[in-house]
Design an enzyme around this catalytic site. Structure first.
Site, PDB file in Angstrom:
ATOM      1  N   ASP A 316       0.862  -1.171   0.000  1.00 42.55           N
ATOM      2  CA  ASP A 316       0.000   0.000   0.000  1.00 42.55           C
ATOM      3  C   ASP A 316       0.908   1.233   0.000  1.00 42.55           C
ATOM      4  OD1 ASP A 316      -2.173   1.651  -0.005  1.00 42.55           O
ATOM      5  OD2 ASP A 316      -3.117   0.828   1.773  1.00 42.55           O
TER       6      ASP A 316
HETATM    7  C1  BGC Z   1      -5.031   3.236   0.263  1.00 38.27           C
HETATM    8  C2  BGC Z   1      -5.246   2.135  -0.746  1.00 38.27           C
HETATM    9  C3  BGC Z   1      -5.175   2.691  -2.153  1.00 38.27           C
HETATM   10  C4  BGC Z   1      -3.854   3.386  -2.338  1.00 38.27           C
HETATM   11  C5  BGC Z   1      -3.631   3.935  -3.730  1.00 38.27           C
HETATM   12  C6  BGC Z   1      -3.810   4.074  -0.056  1.00 38.27           C
HETATM   13  O1  BGC Z   1      -3.737   5.203   0.731  1.00 38.27           O
HETATM   14  O2  BGC Z   1      -4.901   2.668   1.548  1.00 38.27           O
HETATM   15  O3  BGC Z   1      -6.470   1.504  -0.506  1.00 38.27           O
HETATM   16  O4  BGC Z   1      -5.344   1.661  -3.077  1.00 38.27           O
HETATM   17  O5  BGC Z   1      -3.761   4.454  -1.415  1.00 38.27           O
HETATM   18  O6  BGC Z   1      -4.421   5.007  -4.003  1.00 38.27           O
END
Ligand code: BGC
Length: 774
Positions: A316
């Protein structure tokens, strides 16, 4: 930590992914190199299949090119300022172009658009040494241009096929806009309504999460193989137990037993992987002392070797870098090493893999075999998508225009929205409203609002197509001049003169619809709350409007279960409408004016008090279960202020019919070890309209070697029941549905007595008993 991965299961995972890559894929077409580096491009031998080609490519790659394939950055070319993520990860386009040319980048995310996509892809295909195409990813959580209901809302429909269809439509809009991978579905079982990301998933129940995980993966990946240009790779997230953050505070630590981890949080991932998901996102949280993005046991031993996952793991947003803040890695180099050895294949935004992996491999701190394995996984998914055959797959500006925001997609959004609405209470049959001859005051901050119909996670939703409640009401009313609008209050701040104007509007009306709740930015990532009540100014508005004595329908907008208090709780009718997306006003009007009976069911329990969190209907009984019917009963498991039940439980939802359940009957009170039993219930609709009823099957294992919840959903069925009719609904119950995670961490089932309910919610109905006999 040393890198180890049991050879046998790795081999089986690789053969699974290789066969996926081979699916429908022909021989590689060698991309044409631009004049500038034609000389530098190694010539591939002819006649290779995908797997051979990937090995050949890995053999040609420098360490930097390998690390580059694992490096994922925000798309600086097609980025939209509305993106919910901070912009600090965005490089400038010139820098990112240079990185692509140097083979330092394997993927980009959160930029959409077919035409620009083709231009960016051309750099990778024509101007790099090896011509490996880029992978474009995006967070298409509940629609791209067409915005569907937030996933929590749609879970209320209890309808796998609906979830599959909206996921498909959203993925199709992504595919024609140049996207290959979707960072969805979020399948974190959410049992604490303080956590802001409840809105992104399927709620508190494990089975519903499993069923919708499978449906959404199938919708995202399509039915024609990943190499079909309309298919995206699904990325179930966040692995693992992210939603169990202590205190409901996003990003917080998680700590739990093996039985809870395996019984509650892993099953939706197993379902998603079984449905063919070829990517998984690792999470932010620390799990039992080991952050999940550096957790070898979870990412390799459990995810790969037990769940049989064959795709690639993406971290993530900077989660591998956050190993430093967790106090689990010394610095960026250490963080890259730990995450890589744990099983994170692709690094999101931090750039740490590109920066450190070449050196880590050269110094022998990360085996070359592990680096190659990660690159192989990423290339295999690129091949499975058909990117080596056609790097511009799906990117068709003409089709993009036709498909995105098409009439069919908006119709589906309206249908999904209507199915997501939950009627909590309808005293005196206040609903449905009359389309004519009734003066309606539509009051509240959401009365004519368009900024909060989409809900969180909509970066590209078409803002020109946002149907407000007012617009929906006007379209549904035969005499729209009978509608008055008064905002009455801001979402979190009072509105000067607002309450007085709202009271005046209420007094002149026959009925009030009070549109109150949470703004779009009050749930979602980092939007955890300590208090689940409505903001103070809205409570004051509700109280003033109720004091007029006019009949009030509370129409909630929300991204989580809420604590209903004061006038909002006491109103004669309460409707949960979540965030329904582009067609919100129409979907709400379809239900409120009776064009269709409400059919949604709560996927999360509405508590009496915020302080009951975490709460789920399937909690354990304790040694001192409280009697919910007694106001005060000391020395039992309850609070001073309330029993530990829900005000509106999981599964609850009324229709415009009048529904009664018979006592369930069993084909036999004994379930033989290797045989199923039939359970049936007669459901009668004595009301005036046709309805759709969701019949739910719950069980309780009376005695087990590990204590079990007081109730667990094991099946459900949506059935149409015409006005005045009785329908008999039957389920086949098998031994496998009685399984639980035993003390040894494995699925087990034990003979003995079980209670069973066939009921309209988790808090109703009398149980019947049967015995599983060995
Ligand atoms: C979130 C994810 C997301 C990623 C990309 C993160 O802050 O936790 O769920 O896919 O950002 O945007």
């Amino acid at each position: 930590m040393t890198y180890s991965s049991p050879l046998m299961s790795r081999r089986s995972a690789m053969s699974k992914i290789a066969s996926l890559a081979a699916l429908g894929a022909g021989l590689f077409s060698v991309p044409k190199a631009a004049k500038a580096d034609q000389a530098a491009r190694p010539v591939a031998p002819g006649g290779m299949d995908h797997a051979q080609r990937i090995e050949w490519l890995i053999g040609q790659m420098t360490l930097v090119e390998k690390a580059g394939q694992l490096n994922l950055l925000n798309d600086p070319f097609r980025f939209r300022p509305q993106s919910v993520n901070p912009t600090d990860g965005l490089g400038d386009p010139a820098r990112v172009s240079r990185m692509i040319r140097a083979g330092e980048l394997g993927a980009l995310f959160n930029g959409v658009g077919a035409e620009a996509g083709r231009r960016i892809q051309r750099i990778a295909v024509e101007e790099t040494r090896l011509g490996v195409p880029l992978l474009f990813a995006a967070d298409i959580i509940h629609g791209l241009y067409t915005v569907f209901p937030v996933p929590l809302a749609e879970a209320a429909a209890f309808d796998a096929d609906l979830a599959r269809r909206t996921a498909r439509a959203a993925a199709l809009e992504g595919a024609v806009s140049g996207i290959h991978q979707n960072y969805a579905p979020m399948i974190d079982v959410a049992r604490d309504q303080r956590w802001g990301r409840v809105v992104e998933g399927a709620g508190e129940d494990v089975l519903l999460n499993q069923i919708l995980a499978e449906a959404r993966v199938r919708g995202i990946q399509g039915d024609h193989g990943l190499n079909h240009p309309d298919a995206l790779v699904a990325t179930p997230k966040h692995f693992i137990a992210y939603s169990a953050a202590q205190g409901g505070m996003d990003y917080n630590t998680t700590d739990m037993s093996e039985a809870t981890l395996r019984g509650t949080f892993l099953p939706p991932f197993q379902s998603a992987i079984d449905a063919g998901a070829l990517s998984v996102m690792s999470a932010f949280n620390d799990l039992n002392g080991v952050p999940t993005s550096g957790n070898h046991r979870m990412l390799t031993e459990v995810l790969r070797d037990e769940l049989d996952f064959a795709g690639f793991v993406v971290s993530d947003y900077t989660s591998e870098q956050e190993l430093i803040a967790h106090g689990f890695a010394e610095d960026g180099r250490d963080a890259a090493r730990i995450a890589m050895l744990a099983g994170v294949d692709m690094s999101m935004v931090s750039g740490l893999y590109l920066q450190h992996l070449p050196d880590l491999v050269e110094k022998g701190e990360v085996p070359m075999a592990r680096l190659d394995e990660a690159v192989r996984r990423v290339l295999t998914v690129k091949a499975a998508l058909g990117l080596f055959d056609d790097p511009y797959r799906g990117m068709d500006p003409v089709r993009e225009k036709a498909v995105c925001g098409s009439r069919e997609h908006y119709q589906l959004a309206r249908e999904a929205g209507a199915q997501s609405i939950v009627l909590l209470k309808n005293d005196g049959d206040l609903l449905p409203l009359k389309p004519s001859g009734q003066k309606i005051a539509l009051i509240g901050p959401f009365a004519d609002d368009v900024d909060n119909v989409f809900g969180p996670w909509t970066i590209w939703g078409d803002e020109k197509h946002r149907i407000s409640l007012e617009a929906g009401f006007r379209a549904a009313m035969a005499d729209p001049q009978g509608l008055t609008i008064a905002r009455g209050s801001g979402i979190e701040t009072p509105l000067e003169g607002g309450i007085a104007a709202a009271v005046q509007a209420a007094e002149r009306a026959d009925v009030v619809v009070l549109a109150v709740g949470e703004g779009a930015r009050m749930s979602g990532e980092a939007q955890s709350r300590t208090d689940l009540r409505l903001p103070e100014p809205q409570l004051a508005l509700a109280q003033a409007v109720m004091a007029t004595g006019k009949p009030v329908v509370v129409l909630l907008r929300n991204g989580r279960a809420m604590e209903l208090s004061g006038a909002v709780r006491d109103a004669p009718a309460i409707v949960v409408s979540w965030f329904l997306g582009s067609e919100m006003g129409h979907s709400v009007a379809d239900v409120l004016f009776g064009a269709r009976s409400p059919s949604g069911r709560l996927p999360v329990s509405f508590p009496h008090k915020s302080g009951q969190q975490p709460f789920s209907y399937d909690h354990k009984t304790t040694g001192r279960p409280a009697d919910p019917n007694k106001a005060v009963e000391e020395y039992t498991a309850r609070y001073r202020e309330t029993t530990n039940t829900a005000l509106y439980p999981f599964g609850h939802g009324l229709t415009y019919g009048r529904i009664a359940y018979s006592t369930p009957t069993l084909s036999s009170a004994i379930m033989p070890w290797n045989e199923a039993i039939e359970v049936s219930v007669a459901v009668t609709n004595s009301g005036p309209v046709d309805v759709v009823e969701t019949v739910q099957l719950y069980i309780r294992d009376r005695v087990a070697s590990l204590t079990q919840p007081g109730q667990r959903l094991r099946d459900f069925r949506k059935v149409a029941i015409p006005a005045g009719e009785t329908v008999t609904v039957s389920f086949t119950l098998k031994r496998s549905q009685l399984e639980f995670i035993g003390a040894n961490g494995r699925m087990t089932v034990e003979p003995g007595a079980f209670d069973l309910w066939l009921a309209p919610s988790a808090q109703t109905g009398a149980p019947v008993r049967f015995t599983l006999a060995r």
